[in-house]
Design a protein around this motif. Structure first.
Motif, PDB file in Angstrom:
ATOM      1  N   ALA A 291       0.844  -1.348  -0.100  1.00  0.00           N
ATOM      2  CA  ALA A 291      -0.140   0.155  -0.073  1.00  0.00           C
ATOM      3  C   ALA A 291       0.966   1.343   0.044  1.00  0.00           C
ATOM      4  O   ALA A 291       0.624   2.172  -0.820  1.00  0.00           O
ATOM      5  CB  ALA A 291      -0.927   0.165   1.282  1.00  0.00           C
ATOM      6  N   VAL A 292       1.850   1.080   0.751  1.00  0.00           N
ATOM      7  CA  VAL A 292       2.822   2.544   0.799  1.00  0.00           C
ATOM      8  C   VAL A 292       3.609   2.737  -0.496  1.00  0.00           C
ATOM      9  O   VAL A 292       3.624   3.825  -0.831  1.00  0.00           O
ATOM     10  CB  VAL A 292       3.932   2.304   1.946  1.00  0.00           C
ATOM     11  CG1 VAL A 292       4.965   3.079   1.698  1.00  0.00           C
ATOM     12  CG2 VAL A 292       3.414   2.314   3.288  1.00  0.00           C
ATOM     13  N   HIS A 293       3.908   1.416  -1.360  1.00  0.00           N
ATOM     14  CA  HIS A 293       4.370   1.730  -2.494  1.00  0.00           C
ATOM     15  C   HIS A 293       3.493   2.120  -3.603  1.00  0.00           C
ATOM     16  O   HIS A 293       3.759   2.920  -4.243  1.00  0.00           O
ATOM     17  CB  HIS A 293       5.129   0.230  -2.672  1.00  0.00           C
ATOM     18  CG  HIS A 293       6.395  -0.113  -2.261  1.00  0.00           C
ATOM     19  ND1 HIS A 293       7.025  -1.084  -2.482  1.00  0.00           N
ATOM     20  CD2 HIS A 293       7.045   0.768  -1.230  1.00  0.00           C
ATOM     21  CE1 HIS A 293       8.225  -0.984  -1.566  1.00  0.00           C
ATOM     22  NE2 HIS A 293       7.860   0.106  -1.019  1.00  0.00           N
ATOM     23  N   ARG A 294       1.952   1.891  -3.481  1.00  0.00           N
ATOM     24  CA  ARG A 294       1.194   2.339  -4.430  1.00  0.00           C
ATOM     25  C   ARG A 294       1.260   3.992  -4.059  1.00  0.00           C
ATOM     26  O   ARG A 294       0.846   4.600  -4.972  1.00  0.00           O
ATOM     27  CB  ARG A 294      -0.313   1.613  -4.243  1.00  0.00           C
ATOM     28  CG  ARG A 294      -0.296   0.275  -4.742  1.00  0.00           C
ATOM     29  CD  ARG A 294      -1.594  -0.375  -4.869  1.00  0.00           C
ATOM     30  NE  ARG A 294      -2.337  -0.192  -3.623  1.00  0.00           N
ATOM     31  CZ  ARG A 294      -2.244  -1.200  -2.898  1.00  0.00           C
ATOM     32  NH1 ARG A 294      -1.635  -2.341  -2.933  1.00  0.00           N
ATOM     33  NH2 ARG A 294      -3.054  -1.025  -1.716  1.00  0.00           N
ATOM     34  N   TYR A 295       1.004   4.138  -2.671  1.00  0.00           N
ATOM     35  CA  TYR A 295       1.066   5.470  -2.344  1.00  0.00           C
ATOM     36  C   TYR A 295       2.219   6.394  -3.062  1.00  0.00           C
ATOM     37  O   TYR A 295       2.161   7.427  -3.332  1.00  0.00           O
ATOM     38  CB  TYR A 295       1.042   5.663  -0.595  1.00  0.00           C
ATOM     39  CG  TYR A 295       1.057   7.128  -0.280  1.00  0.00           C
ATOM     40  CD1 TYR A 295      -0.197   8.027  -0.506  1.00  0.00           C
ATOM     41  CD2 TYR A 295       1.949   7.605   0.467  1.00  0.00           C
ATOM     42  CE1 TYR A 295      -0.184   9.035   0.065  1.00  0.00           C
ATOM     43  CE2 TYR A 295       2.077   8.826   0.812  1.00  0.00           C
ATOM     44  CZ  TYR A 295       1.160   9.728   0.741  1.00  0.00           C
ATOM     45  OH  TYR A 295       0.912  10.895   1.181  1.00  0.00           O
TER      46      TYR A 295
END
Lengths: 389, 389
Positions: A291-295
């Motif tokens: 999720a952080v990487h998508r962010y």
DNA sequence: TCTACTTTCGAAGGAGCCCTTCATTAGTAG
DNA sequence: CTACTAATGAAGGGCTCCTTCGAAAGTAGA
């Protein structure tokens, strides 16, 4: 260039006086000889200038520093306590204020909790309480204030009307400038909070010494503030930095990646959700990391647009999520490096929650500087000292 | 602020001399009284200043204007013909040059056709021919040049090495700065062509009077130049304005919509294709119109990013396709209006192909101004006149 | 405690730049 | 040819800065 004009001899004296004030402000108490060195004037002339400034109240003699060779030199300091500056940060969840002297040294800070839904009038009352609190803590009154600088979420018009605010529902259309000017008996400046935060980073944070800075306000709502050529960039309609409004920049919905991650416990309040995801990512949870990487993917798109357009020395990651810079910085850097022609420094803010308030103080101090040091406008040097003294 | 320093009396004289030069440059020949009014000096002092400037060669007396009441007033003019400035535009298909006096009045222009594939050395020779041509047309020599400003396609490093060029294959990595400095016996300035075009629009084009300008170079290759706070914005690594590198901004491939439209006849050279589509669109061809609208869609994305970030007063549409502004402006404005918080003016350039050269001249003239009017750097006023005279 | 040394202080004399004032000069208008 | 207008040029004065010098007020060492 425009502020370069000749004139008669009094103008030369004015320039030299300002020069002396500037040096005394920058480097604390100075002896006459040291000041003469810095201003380039002879000692006798420096003396005359300083005497005049002392008579006007701008400068004051302090005891000589002991332990030096030779006859003790008289020392002088800029009277930064002649007047005071207030900075205000109007956020969705907090109203903060700080009080400083004319050199920007902070004397007091206060915080008033509010809610996004707090009605505008109550928010105004919180502002007044926050500033009054600072004044009371320092034993000052509103009459001691020379300038109040106000930062707020949302986009303002150049006149100080809130054009649009995503974070505070009933803020849009509110004539903040008018109300602030009615609240304080001194000059009032208004700015967007991200721009003030950028200024704080430039003066007191990780962007010190840079000319071109991109500040990312990374939190539940995204924002940006630009420093260009050492100055806050407002834009013609005071609406600069609003890249968040462009769907292709992928900023508007970016925080959803963190809010809606499945590591967030059921029933978590919306404002805390992202914190869980970031904490889990730091602990190594693969779902949270994804999720952080998508962010970071989305964050990088709008950021890359800014970097490619402006080619700044440094990008500062600020706002609430910057506490989790350890998990954000690396993916952000990676993605920027893929498209940027020249990779800027990318660093996290270290100023924390006082960022906007500090920026407001700096903004107010800049305003004073401009008044003092712009020859063709603002107060001529024999400036009437404000009523407070 | 930094250029505000006092000093001794000679400094005051220097300031007043510069003030006089500025007024004489701006408003042609002036009488002593008129000059005294503008500088704020008394007439006798003005006389003394002008006499000194005349002795140094900066200023010259001209015959009094007849037909006035009273005793005829002596008139003086700035000697703009003391030295000359050259502007160079290195494009993929043309090398252009222009020669101007110190006031930026253009005396001669030349053009040398080249090809994108022309080797760098031959391109350099074309540059030299272009400048020599201007000098010959005006009866000057290279020794008369004070400053040469060079604009080129591609991204430069701050030192003048070509970092990257999409339009000229063997330009990348070329040390243009070194070669230009070797070619001309005077100061050489290097800049990106879009930035110089933006400057030309600011000074002589549709953006006159603005502080913040976005210039779109719209042609077979896209580019942008930014004016911020009245100055060309370079960025820390001289790479500002390169939004074209961001895929999400949709600029890189945008011209393909026009190149590959089916209204383009078979066998049309690549550089002429878009012209057919634009012409057909103007004539009302629905297929061409659809292609133009797809093009405008893409153009608007990157443009909106710039407008949202910078909030400029005006967006100038320049470059080869700006001749077809009539079919481009309306769709571009429509799309920008959908996302922009404050809609800027959007207008087409009127300067045409000389845009970059004119911008280079302005850039060189600015450089001279900076040298003259920045007290703490550049030539002190008794500046040695260059060898040419 | 006294002397030598260091650095600053304060006053005096002088130069440069700008201002105001006024008689003079060189045009135009009638 | 005279009246009028506006600029010229020279004289006198004020302000700001500079340099120079003897006097003063500390510290360091004998």
């Amino acid at each position: 260039m425009a502020n370069l004009r000749g004139g008669d001899l009094s103008r030369l004296r004015q320039l030299n006086s300002l020069s002396a004030i500037r040096e005394l402000r920058r480097d604390g108490p100075l002896t006459l000889s040291a000041l003469a060195d810095r201003t380039g004037l002879s000692r006798p002339s420096t003396k005359e200038v300083v005497d005049e400034l002392a008579e006007l109240g701008w400068v004051e003699e302090v005891p000589p520093s002991p332990g030096t060779m030779g006859r003790p030199a008289r020392r002088y300091r800029f009277r930064a306590d002649n007047g005071f500056l207030a900075g205000v940060d109007i956020g969705a969840h907090n109203v903060r204020a700080a009080l400083s002297d004319l050199d920007g040294r902070v004397l007091a800070e206060t915080r008033q909790p509010v809610e996004p839904g707090t009605p505008a009038e109550q928010r105004l009352a919180a502002i007044e309480r926050a500033v009054e609190g600072c004044l009371a803590m320092s034993g000052k009154t509103a009459a001691d204030l020379w300038t109040v600088a106000v930062g707020t979420t949302g986009v303002l018009t150049p006149e100080g009307v809130v054009r649009y605010s995503a974070g505070i529902p009933d803020w849009s259309g509110f004539d903040l400038g008018e109300r602030m000017r009615a609240m304080f008996p001194c000059e009032v400046l208004l700015e967007n909070d991200s721009r003030l935060a950028a200024l704080a980073e430039l003066r007191r944070g990780v962007a010190r010494g840079s000319r071109d800075v991109v500040f990312l306000h990374v939190a539940r709502r995204m924002g940006a503030g630009l420093i260009i050529d050492g100055k806050v960039h407002r834009g013609h309609g005071a609406a600069a930095g609003e890249i968040v409004m462009l769907p292709e920049a992928r900023w508007f919905d970016a925080p959803e990646h963190l809010n809606s991650c499945e590591v967030v416990p059921e029933g978590t309040p919306a404002e805390d959700a992202a914190g869980f995801t970031l904490a889990a990512a730091r602990a190594g949870d693969p779902v949270a990391l994804a999720a952080v990487h998508r962010y970071a993917d989305d964050l990088a798109v709008g950021t890359a647009a800014m970097v490619l357009l402006l080619d700044p020395e440094i990008v500062v990651l600020g706002g609430g999520f910057s506490r989790s810079a350890d998990v954000l910085l690396t993916p952000l850097r990676d993605r920027l490096a893929r498209v940027c022609i020249r990779m800027p420094e990318v660093r996290a803010s270290t100023l924390g929650g006082e960022c906007v308030v500090l920026g407001a103080i700096e903004y107010a101090a800049d305003h004073l500087d401009r008044q003092l040091f712009t020859p063709d406008s603002g107060p001529e040097l024999p400036v009437p000292l404000p009523a407070g003294r």
